[in-house]
Design an enzyme around this catalytic site. Structure first.
Site, PDB file in Angstrom:
ATOM      1  N   HIS A   7      35.004 109.169  36.869  1.00  0.00           N
ATOM      2  CA  HIS A   7      33.737 109.897  36.904  1.00  0.00           C
ATOM      3  C   HIS A   7      33.360 110.320  38.319  1.00  0.00           C
ATOM      4  CE1 HIS A   7      33.460 108.581  32.738  1.00  0.00           C
ATOM      5  NE2 HIS A   7      32.759 109.691  32.599  1.00  0.00           N
ATOM      6  N   GLU A  39      36.750 111.422  21.112  1.00  0.00           N
ATOM      7  CA  GLU A  39      37.458 111.012  22.324  1.00  0.00           C
ATOM      8  C   GLU A  39      38.259 109.732  22.109  1.00  0.00           C
ATOM      9  OE1 GLU A  39      34.551 110.622  25.457  1.00  0.00           O
ATOM     10  OE2 GLU A  39      33.117 109.620  24.162  1.00  0.00           O
ATOM     11  N   ASP A  91      38.651 111.132  27.880  1.00  0.00           N
ATOM     12  CA  ASP A  91      38.886 109.841  27.246  1.00  0.00           C
ATOM     13  C   ASP A  91      39.949 109.922  26.170  1.00  0.00           C
ATOM     14  OD1 ASP A  91      37.300 107.843  28.511  1.00  0.00           O
ATOM     15  OD2 ASP A  91      35.541 108.937  27.836  1.00  0.00           O
ATOM     16  N   CYS A 114      34.547 119.383  25.906  1.00  0.00           N
ATOM     17  CA  CYS A 114      33.711 119.177  27.086  1.00  0.00           C
ATOM     18  C   CYS A 114      34.413 118.327  28.150  1.00  0.00           C
ATOM     19  CB  CYS A 114      32.367 118.563  26.714  1.00  0.00           C
ATOM     20  SG  CYS A 114      32.521 116.941  25.959  1.00  0.00           S
TER      21      CYS A 114
HETATM   22  C1  PEP Z   1      35.386 113.057  28.132  1.00  0.00           C
HETATM   23  O1  PEP Z   1      35.723 111.893  27.900  1.00  0.00           O
HETATM   24  O2  PEP Z   1      36.183 114.024  28.092  1.00  0.00           O
HETATM   25  C2  PEP Z   1      33.988 113.373  28.483  1.00  0.00           C
HETATM   26  C3  PEP Z   1      33.577 114.610  28.617  1.00  0.00           C
HETATM   27  O3  PEP Z   1      33.159 112.325  28.722  1.00  0.00           O
HETATM   28  P1  PEP Z   1      33.186 111.499  30.092  1.00  0.00           P
HETATM   29  O4  PEP Z   1      34.119 112.201  31.042  1.00  0.00           O
HETATM   30  O5  PEP Z   1      31.807 111.442  30.614  1.00  0.00           O
HETATM   31  O6  PEP Z   1      33.715 110.175  29.651  1.00  0.00           O
HETATM   32 MG    MG Z   2      34.213 110.398  27.565  1.00  0.00          MG
END
Ligand code: PEP
Ligand code: MG
Length: 595
Positions: A202, A449, A473, A520
């Site tokens: 992140h 995910e 994920d 996303c």
């Molecule tokens: C993902 O897992 O692709 C996602 C968009 O969520 P995060 O990156 O916040 O885990």
């Molecule tokens: Mg995620």
């Protein structure tokens, strides 16, 4: 002497600046410049912090029971001596006087200098005195924050870029947590390097959202780079050049200018609708972390927010997690900033590399939590804290009275989680009715995910109006690769056929069921995957606002009819990346007309 340090490219572009070394535990210290008029005040703050700590330690010493070991009193003596020593107090003052650093930054900069000197000492006893300096500085930092330093910090940070910043600065640290990035967003740094971290952690994701060059996993960087060294961060190649030669520096300055021109060119596309060559409109949405990111998202041409990572509202806080009203204000601010466009609010995704501050230090560092990415995370955590979950749902429902809001549930894997979520939502609505508070309609969606959810997608689609594929994920869980661990990051492969097949399957099933589907994860903002995702039938992409223009450019050149025909061959290839790039280059060479 010029040296190169290799790491992983996480956020594109070139940053050139003076290195500011920050110990990992102090990355969240405010870093900003003070104006010439504020220098005296800042030195007063330092003096005040020192006086407070001297008083604290003197009281401690005076209250020591007679039977206390003599070493304890001697230790307090050492700490008191350090507080009056010029290498700490005098030198810290110099950082404020000469560089216009704020008090906290000056203290941590001086600590970094002293820590290195201690590390280089031959004598074991003297080397261990580093811990004493650290403790004294920690106390002073605490004293500064108790005296309301933060409010001033924020105020000045906003102005920071105007003062004393004639030389750009880049941050070098062993590690940075996603929560530190909130502080970083407000700081004066134009790029960063860390020794550890994965490309899809992140921390890396927030760096990309800020569109600043960054390199992670550069193992030795914080040891090899010295305070004030000139360094180049090549965020495209994942290389850090320390003390570059004039020729190398000139080359990088040239590249910097080129990418600025490219950015300006792409920026002109922001109001152009994203429509493919064969006339299909494509939805390009934004991923945001804070309500204040919504305005820039709109400015970048986003037609809505596809992912509001609400957990960032919960970070950097100890016992006072945001309550219903505070969350409501935050969500409403994002909704209003988007001026009628949809805002997809993901319920908190706490856990894994985004722990809460209130979790114990050992949990924070994952020392005693086995596999945090597989632990109490996201919807699992929310369901384990039902009061907190309903509070968040109430805040979202209230915000939906002000615009189009969608709720997105992270990390769903079991139908029982869906049932409990629906119950929580129904209860939250009831509670609002009982309290006479207004709320609006929301669409409910699930993040796909976890491979289990992708494989059973049809069952999940019965309960949700839309799904959003979290490829970050999905890759981590499908390939059993911790996305934050640089030692296995070479195996984190979005091109793996298993990953592509899970994505294709989800898109296909959602389209067949007439449900909305978006991606996303980071793949949505990577132009290498745009054509492939379009070929799979994807019509909605959510990404950092900074990526929207490049993806739009790709969409404007795509023909979905041509793309769909090539898909089976790519998904069944041994090397999907090679098959995709061969197909794209053949398509570029072939005539455009299909009729
Ligand atoms: C993902 O897992 O692709 C996602 C968009 O969520 P995060 O990156 O916040 O885990
Ligand atoms: Mg995620």
């Amino acid at each position: 002497m010029s040296i190169q340090v290799f790491g992983m490219a996480v956020s594109r572009g070139v940053a050139i600046g003076r290195a500011v070394l920050v110990a990992s535990s102090r990355v969240d210290v405010a870093h900003y410049f003070v104006s010439a008029e504020q220098v005296a005040g800042e030195i007063d703050r330092l003096r005040m912090a020192r006086d407070v700590v001297v008083a604290e330690l003197s009281t401690l010493q005076a209250d020591l029971p007679a039977e206390a070991p003599a070493e304890l009193s001697a230790l307090l003596d050492v700490h008191l001596m350090l507080l009056n020593d010029d290498t700490l107090s005098g030198a810290t003052k110099q950082w404020v006087l000469e560089r216009h650093y704020n008090a906290e930054w000056a203290l941590s900069a001086q600590l970094e200098v002293l820590a290195r000197q201690f590390d280089e000492m031959e004598d074991d006893y003297l080397r261990e005195r580093k811990a004493d300096v650290e403790q004294v500085v920690e106390r002073m930092l605490r004293a500064l924050s108790r005296k309301g330093g933060d409010g001033e910090a924020l105020q000045s940070a906003a102005l920071g870029a105007n003062f004393g910043g004639e030389e750009p600065l880049v941050l070098v640290a062993n590690d940075m947590a996603p929560a530190d990035m909130l502080q970083f967003k407000r700081s004066v740094f134009t790029g960063f390097v860390t020794d550890v971290g994965g490309t899809n952690s992140h921390t890396a994701i927030v760096a990309r959202s800020m569109d600043i060059p960054a390199v992670v996993g550069a193992r030795e960087a914080s040891r090899l780079v010295r305070q004030d060294d000139w360094i180049v961060i090549d965020g495209d190649a994942g290389v850090v050049v320390v003390n570059p030669s004039p020729i190398v520096l000139e080359e990088y300055r040239f590249r910097q200018r080129q990418s600025e021109l490219e950015r300006a060119r792409l920026h002109r596309l922001r109001h152009t609708p994203a429509v493919t060559l064969d006339g299909l409109p494509i939805e390009l949405l934004a991923n945001i972390e804070l309500p204040t990111d919504a305005g820039p998202a709109l400015e970048a041409g986003a037609v809505g927010v596809g992912l509001f990572r609400s957990e960032f509202l919960f970070m950097n806080r100890c016992d006072d997690l945001p309550g219903e009203d505070e969350q409501f204000e935050a969500y409403r601010a994002a909704v209003q900033a988007m001026k009628g466009l949809p805002v997809t609010i993901r319920t908190v995704d706490i856990g894994a590399d985004k722990p809460l501050e209130r979790m114990s230090v050992s949990e924070l560092r994952h020392e005693h939590v086995l596999n945090p990415a597989l632990g109490l995370r996201a919807i699992r955590w929310s369901l384990s804290e039902p009061g907190m979950f309903r509070q968040q749902l109430r805040a979202i429902l209230r915000a939906s009275a002000y615009g189009k809001v969608r709720v997105l549930i992270p990390m769903v894997a079991h139908l029982s989680e869906v049932r409990l979520t629906l119950e929580a939502l129904a209860r939250a609505r009831q509670q609002l009715d009982d309290a006479g508070k207004a709320w609006g309609p929301v669409e409910l969606g699930a993040m796909i995910e976890v491979p289990a959810a992708a494989l059973c997608i049809e069952s999940f689609l019965r309960h949700f109006q839309f799904v959003s594929i979290g490829t970050n994920d999905l890759i981590q869980y499908a390939l059993a690769i911790d996305r934050a661990d640089e030692s296995v990051s070479h195996l984190y492969d979005p091109w793996h056929p298993a990953v592509l097949q899970l994505i294709a399957r989800t898109i296909e099933a959602a389209n067949r069921a007439g449900r909305g589907v978006s991606v996303c994860g980071e793949m949505a903002g990577d132009p290498l995957f745009t054509d492939l995702l379009l070929a799979m039938g994807l019509r909605s992409f959510s990404m950092h606002p900074a990526r929207i223009a490049s993806i739009k450019q790709r969409v404007l050149r795509a023909d979905t009819r041509r793309l769909a025909a090539a898909l089976p061959g790519i998904l069944n290839a041994d090397d999907c990346a090679a098959a995709c790039s061969e197909w794209l280059s053949n398509a570029a060479a072939a005539p455009q007309s299909l009729s």
